[in-house]
Enzyme design. Structure first.
Site, short mmCIF file in Angstrom:
data_model
loop_
_atom_site.label_atom_id
_atom_site.label_comp_id
_atom_site.label_asym_id
_atom_site.label_seq_id
_atom_site.Cartn_x
_atom_site.Cartn_y
_atom_site.Cartn_z
N SER A 96 4.68 -11.81 -5.26
CA SER A 96 5.11 -12.17 -3.99
C SER A 96 4.40 -12.98 -3.19
O SER A 96 3.01 -12.52 -3.45
CB SER A 96 5.36 -10.73 -3.38
OG SER A 96 5.96 -9.68 -4.35
N ASP A 129 -1.34 -5.61 1.72
CA ASP A 129 -0.14 -6.14 0.90
C ASP A 129 1.24 -5.49 1.46
O ASP A 129 2.08 -5.40 0.57
CB ASP A 129 -0.43 -5.55 -0.66
CG ASP A 129 -1.56 -6.29 -1.16
OD1 ASP A 129 -2.05 -7.29 -0.93
OD2 ASP A 129 -2.18 -5.61 -2.18
#
Ligand code: GRF
Length: 228
Positions: free
Chosen positions: A152, A161
């Protein structure tokens, strides 16, 4: 080294394209992919500085080889995280980046560093976020019995994150996979994802607004899927 970063500003100002600063702690394969895409005209961009917390990072050697200004800051030389971040971003700001890419940068950034840069600070993470923030993602995918894995690219927010995901790329988990085989198969896919994500910034198509990703001014309900 700080001098070489500042000295490059004037020369770089004459060029066009997205000005990209890269923060990296490791071998620098994502940096290599970005440099290649810039050199081959796949990205209308230029890497204007590479910054690391590790003097021995492969990314630093790569940047030096490519003639890109580098700066290493040793976090141990600073008291608090904010002090280190302040010194780091003073130098990052000096190269006037349009986009700051964390590519294997293994430090958590303070909210003071993140807040003024929410539109132009991105990170690549080797998992299909929101699954598996943090470390050891490949092993965690195997432990969970997942049938797919991926990477991602997301806007950075102060939580680890956890920022809105811009784009993802997927690979299947196949029988006999180990953490190593998954990492090896995912890496080139990460590179493609990174380039595709930076291309969105080059085209001024992507924005971060109130925790959401806007592409072409449309709020995205799910990350853009990049086919490897
Ligand atoms: C990549 O797997 C990235 O997703 C992770 O760290 C690795 C960096 O690799 N956060 P490299 O230093 O770009 O080769």
């Amino acid at each position: 080294m700080a001098t070489s970063v500042s000295a490059s500003v004037e020369a770089s100002a004459r060029r066009t394209g997205l000005r990209v600063a890269v923060l990296a702690s490791g071998r620098g394969s994502n940096l290599a992919a970005i440099l290649r895409a810039c050199a081959e005209g796949e990205l209308n961009a230029e890497v204007v500085g590479v910054f690391s917390d590790k003097a021995k990072a492969g990314a630093i050697a790569l940047a030096q080889h490519a003639g890109v200004p580098t700066l290493v800051l040793n976090p141990a030389a600073f008291g608090a995280r904010q002090e280190c971040d302040q010194a780091l971003f003073r130098e990052v700001d000096a190269v006037r980046p349009d986009l700051i890419v964390c590519a294997g940068f293994m430090r958590i950034l303070s909210s003071e560093a993140v807040a003024p840069r929410t539109q132009r600070l991105i990170n690549i993470h080797p998992s299909l976020l929101p699954r598996y923030a943090g470390l050891h993602t490949h092993q965690r995918v195997l432990d969970a019995g997942d049938v797919e894995h991926g990477a991602s690219v997301h806007f950075v927010i102060p939580a680890l994150d956890a920022g809105p995901v811009i784009a993802q790329a997927r690979i299947p988990v196949v029988s006999g996979d180990s953490a190593e085989s998954l990492a090896k198969r995912l890496l080139p896919v990460e590179h493609g994802l990174m380039i595709a994500s930076i291309a969105l910034f080059c085209a001024h198509r992507v924005r971060h607004s109130e925790g959401r990703v806007l592409i072409d001014d449309v709020a995205q309900s799910r990350p853009r899927q990049i086919v490897p």
